[in-house]
Design a protein around this motif. Structure first.
Motif, mmCIF file in Angstrom:
data_model
loop_
_atom_site.group_PDB
_atom_site.id
_atom_site.type_symbol
_atom_site.label_atom_id
_atom_site.label_comp_id
_atom_site.label_asym_id
_atom_site.label_seq_id
_atom_site.Cartn_x
_atom_site.Cartn_y
_atom_site.Cartn_z
ATOM 1 N N CYS A 150 36.963 64.611 43.741
ATOM 2 C CA CYS A 150 36.556 65.337 43.004
ATOM 3 C C CYS A 150 35.095 66.231 42.466
ATOM 4 N N ILE A 151 34.043 65.412 43.003
ATOM 5 C CA ILE A 151 32.368 66.333 43.353
ATOM 6 C C ILE A 151 32.993 67.602 44.064
ATOM 7 N N ALA A 152 33.297 67.280 45.182
ATOM 8 C CA ALA A 152 33.631 68.215 46.386
ATOM 9 C C ALA A 152 34.238 69.489 46.259
ATOM 10 N N LEU A 153 35.000 68.506 45.716
ATOM 11 C CA LEU A 153 36.277 70.251 44.794
ATOM 12 C C LEU A 153 35.483 70.411 44.100
ATOM 13 N N CYS A 154 34.947 70.374 42.915
ATOM 14 C CA CYS A 154 33.953 71.005 41.429
ATOM 15 C C CYS A 154 32.577 71.396 42.733
ATOM 16 N N VAL A 155 31.978 71.008 43.448
ATOM 17 C CA VAL A 155 31.001 71.719 43.875
ATOM 18 C C VAL A 155 32.207 73.552 44.985
ATOM 19 N N ILE A 156 33.217 73.330 45.393
ATOM 20 C CA ILE A 156 33.784 74.303 46.087
ATOM 21 C C ILE A 156 34.429 75.573 45.619
ATOM 22 N N LEU A 157 34.499 75.099 44.034
ATOM 23 C CA LEU A 157 34.968 75.687 43.178
ATOM 24 C C LEU A 157 34.496 76.696 42.392
ATOM 25 N N LEU A 158 33.122 75.568 42.088
ATOM 26 C CA LEU A 158 31.970 76.665 41.209
ATOM 27 C C LEU A 158 31.787 77.836 42.214
ATOM 28 N N CYS A 159 31.033 77.204 43.812
ATOM 29 C CA CYS A 159 30.569 78.303 44.598
ATOM 30 C C CYS A 159 31.538 79.133 44.305
ATOM 31 N N GLN A 160 33.392 79.011 44.945
ATOM 32 C CA GLN A 160 34.067 80.314 45.139
ATOM 33 C C GLN A 160 33.838 81.567 43.878
ATOM 34 N N LEU A 161 33.682 80.442 42.319
ATOM 35 C CA LEU A 161 33.075 82.044 40.911
ATOM 36 C C LEU A 161 32.133 82.131 41.111
ATOM 37 N N LEU A 162 31.576 81.831 42.227
ATOM 38 C CA LEU A 162 30.018 82.189 42.140
ATOM 39 C C LEU A 162 29.874 83.458 43.370
ATOM 40 N N ILE A 163 30.699 83.603 44.185
ATOM 41 C CA ILE A 163 30.949 84.461 44.821
ATOM 42 C C ILE A 163 32.184 84.993 44.652
ATOM 43 N N ARG A 164 32.712 84.950 43.998
ATOM 44 C CA ARG A 164 33.630 85.823 43.198
ATOM 45 C C ARG A 164 33.418 87.069 42.043
ATOM 46 N N ASN A 165 32.293 86.096 41.100
ATOM 47 C CA ASN A 165 31.057 87.207 40.738
ATOM 48 C C ASN A 165 30.400 88.109 40.959
ATOM 49 N N GLN A 166 30.506 88.288 42.369
ATOM 50 C CA GLN A 166 29.303 88.321 43.643
ATOM 51 C C GLN A 166 29.706 90.006 44.071
#
Length: 171
Positions: free
Chosen positions: A18-34
């Motif tokens: 669950c922690i890994a999925l949350c980290v991946i999702l957060l990274c993906q959202l940051l990448i999408r914003n950039q």
């Protein structure tokens, strides 16, 4: 003790996933914003990483959701009883899964060309909701069958064969 150790290991593994999925999702959202600053064209049929992560989470959710019913079905079958199991929980879950699945089906686009894509994009959630609804029908059948079985043994007193708390350490 072996059962509690494997349960502890499973819980730790589950928390790590669950922690890994949350980290991946957060990274993906940051990448999408950039990436919104630099517009990248893509075809309508391709999936970006966020959508792919959503599909992966959807299918993982589907597997866990479907898998959640098998332990109860097996326990009821092995004991030939549904005692201690709340039918209201399963009835409400059936209503929730039915209405959720129907909401996905009724939201389907009117145009034929978009239906296949819509269906494909919502497949894990359709399988999860209607699949669990199907399994809950088996739980309902168990409630009916084992209730009749219990009524046939009305003169017998059921004795506990196995203790409920096995190998529990006292505090």
């Amino acid at each position: 003790i072996v059962g509690s150790k494997s349960l502890k290991n499973f819980c730790i593994t589950w928390i790590m996933v669950c922690i890994a999925l949350c980290v991946i999702l957060l990274c993906q959202l940051l990448i999408r914003n950039q990436d919104q600053n630099t517009v990248i064209e893509r075809s309508n049929n391709s999936l970006d990483m966020i959508e792919m992560s959503g599909f992966i989470c959807g299918y993982i959710s589907c597997v866990f959701y479907l898998g959640s019913r098998f332990p109860q079905l097996y326990t009821n079958f092995r004991r030939r009883s549904t005692e201690g199991t709340s039918y209201l929980l399963f009835a409400l879950a059936m209503m929730g899964n039915c209405t959720y699945g129907l909401s996905l089906v009724l939201k389907m686009p009117a145009t034929e060309s978009f239906r296949a894509l819509y269906f494909l994009h919502h497949l894990p959630w359709l399988i999860g909701s209607f699949g669990v609804l199907f399994l809950d029908i088996f739980v309902t059948v168990q409630f009916i069958l084992y209730r009749q079985h219990k009524e046939g043994q009305s003169g017998l007193v059921a004795l506990e064969v196995e203790p409920l708390l096995v190998n529990e350490e006292t505090a």
